[in-house]
Motif scaffolding. Sequence first.
Motif, PDB file in Angstrom:
ATOM      1  N   HIS A 466       0.960  -1.135  -0.002  1.00 24.83           N
ATOM      2  CA  HIS A 466       0.176  -0.039   0.122  1.00 24.83           C
ATOM      3  C   HIS A 466       0.856   1.099   0.035  1.00 24.83           C
ATOM      4  N   PHE A 495      -9.627  -0.888  -1.510  1.00 21.59           N
ATOM      5  CA  PHE A 495     -10.127  -0.991  -0.091  1.00 21.59           C
ATOM      6  C   PHE A 495     -10.134   0.325   0.515  1.00 21.59           C
ATOM      7  N   ASP A 497      -7.743   3.681   2.274  1.00 17.31           N
ATOM      8  CA  ASP A 497      -6.982   3.604   3.397  1.00 17.31           C
ATOM      9  C   ASP A 497      -7.041   4.834   4.385  1.00 17.31           C
ATOM     10  N   LYS A 601      -7.144  -5.906   5.693  1.00 18.01           N
ATOM     11  CA  LYS A 601      -8.261  -5.610   4.917  1.00 18.01           C
ATOM     12  C   LYS A 601      -9.175  -6.620   4.333  1.00 18.01           C
ATOM     13  N   GLN A 604     -11.606  -7.412   6.965  1.00 22.52           N
ATOM     14  CA  GLN A 604     -12.656  -6.335   7.038  1.00 22.52           C
ATOM     15  C   GLN A 604     -13.683  -6.536   5.780  1.00 22.52           C
ATOM     16  N   TYR A 605     -13.085  -6.798   4.672  1.00 22.84           N
ATOM     17  CA  TYR A 605     -13.933  -7.171   3.528  1.00 22.84           C
ATOM     18  C   TYR A 605     -15.082  -8.183   3.578  1.00 22.84           C
TER      19      TYR A 605
END
Length: 615
Positions: A466, A495, A497, A601, A604-605
């Motif tokens: 990232h 996603f 940030d 991430k 969380q997805y």
Amino acid sequence: MTMHLPLPTRLSTALGRALSSALSCALLPTVVSLGGAALWMPAAQAQSYNSGGSVPGWPSFIAMGAIGGPNITPPTGNSHGGNDDFGGRPVDVVFKYAGVNGNGDPGVIDPPTNAWRMTNDLTTLSQINAHPMRVAIVEYTAQMSGGFNTDDFTNGPPGQASGTPTASYLMGRHLSSLAADAQMLATYPVKWNGELFQGSLLMNPDLLGAIQQNGYIGTVNAALPAGAVDTAIAQALCLMTTSRSYTNHSNPNGLPSAPYLGKTYTGTPVQILQALLADTYPVWSIDSQGDAYWNTAINNQTSGSTKSQVGQWFDACVANPAYDRAKYRPPVFPAGFDGWVQANNWLIRALAPNDSVTFGWQENLWAAGSGFWPHQTLTNKQVASTFSTPVTNWLKANAPSAMARGGATGVHFVLFDRYEMDDSAAPGAATLYNARSWDNVLTAVGQVSKNFKNLPVMLWQLPGSHLPNTKEPQPQLFQDTPGAYVFSTAPVYFFGDANLTSDLSNLIHGPAGGSTNTAVGNYKLDCSAFAYHCLNANDTYGQYLRQYKGLPNNYDWSKPHGKLALAAKKNVFAILWGGGNTTNVIKNFSNSDDHGWLAGKIQQYYTNPTPVVLH
């Protein structure tokens, strides 16, 4: 002006391959304890893990995947350092290159041990994570990642393949290896919660792209005359579908007694292998060059002129390719490249019937000539004229079977590879993507998909790092060097940030004039029209990231902007992250895991995954 992809970019898949071959919504997540480790897992999952998607046996939501490979010891909830150590970091699929060297191992009939070992790992991990996983094996029945060659289309005595002159019957051996993996995945799937999670095959990365980009199709067609593929298919069917007996006298571990010593096994080569391994026969021996039953040396020789049992059976099939012609009825495959593609497809479907193994061919984003085209401001029509239409037309003319869906020789999906590198790795090879670049990619793959009856799309080997910023305590360093960083944009594009400020003021800005890794936001791009096509000639990377829809300061990377939903509209059903030297969900090769940023991430997805679009 035609720009060709720089050589290091085209070789990056081969490099990652070699490295990786070494060694609607859910309820809120809960945390459980297993073996002293706190593990994430969902309390429930409203969407299906195993049905309702656009590809049989895949989820009804956009699946997430990563690169991995067999562990030496079983994965646990808190193990680290193994190739399949995904405990606490769930994904839907793990991919691995087939064989020993990851290039299809010309001249070797590879045992399907990677598929067998990974199925064991992922069955364990599915239970640990309360999240099912699948095995995906990357197959090379021909490869041009390292440059042009037609060795893999030869099928005769030694001397026909210039790269491996001692090897014989390369095409027959390649197809036998493919058949073995298809059989293993079909008969030995991951099991979780009373369901079977079937595997997939990812076919021949870089091959379609290299042939189109470099105009090789005439030479390739000439290398595949009428009857050549039919003979190789017959050899593979003879070897892999005929039931035989094998009495094992091999004792690799030197044990005084073992279940497999002196025991006679009956079945096809894969069935016998499964029975041997179930009797604790050491898999390391099968993966070696000297195993008596099935080995991994050129021509499957163990020493001198001696060959393993599978090698001997193959030689007999070369002399007399007999098989059950009432059960297996291959068509007469046409001469040329598409006939060879049809043969690969038919073999998978014949040996893994009823969609028990899904598969697709890989296409490259540089196939139409250059890897720089996404870095321009393009309308949908311009994306089509630049990439989608020439790629579609080439495929329809030269390899329609790589994109035709269903039937006896049809595929299940297509996968697109940007090329396996973190964005920071090679700016001269078109790796610096901003949101405009990724929009163009989604438009392009969606157009190609639509041109082939909405064929589902897998985005494969996307870089998992990232954008480093001053808010995080430990941005991922490049080669552990202070002041040098690894970064990419794809995960942030999909996603978002929240650590990033909307104006990217907290993006790391290193000394101007340095490399991408040290300068980061202050890196000076090649802003020419044939490279990154910035708004201004002297724009830095930080400024370039904020450019969107032809305007400066017009993109906020702290938010996802519905890009996963956009991907679903473009028929994307899966995103597979990482590579042997590219940031992954876990650190398992020479890659990094970005301190778990991507893993977090993805977790969380899964609390609210994006549904795929059905047609």
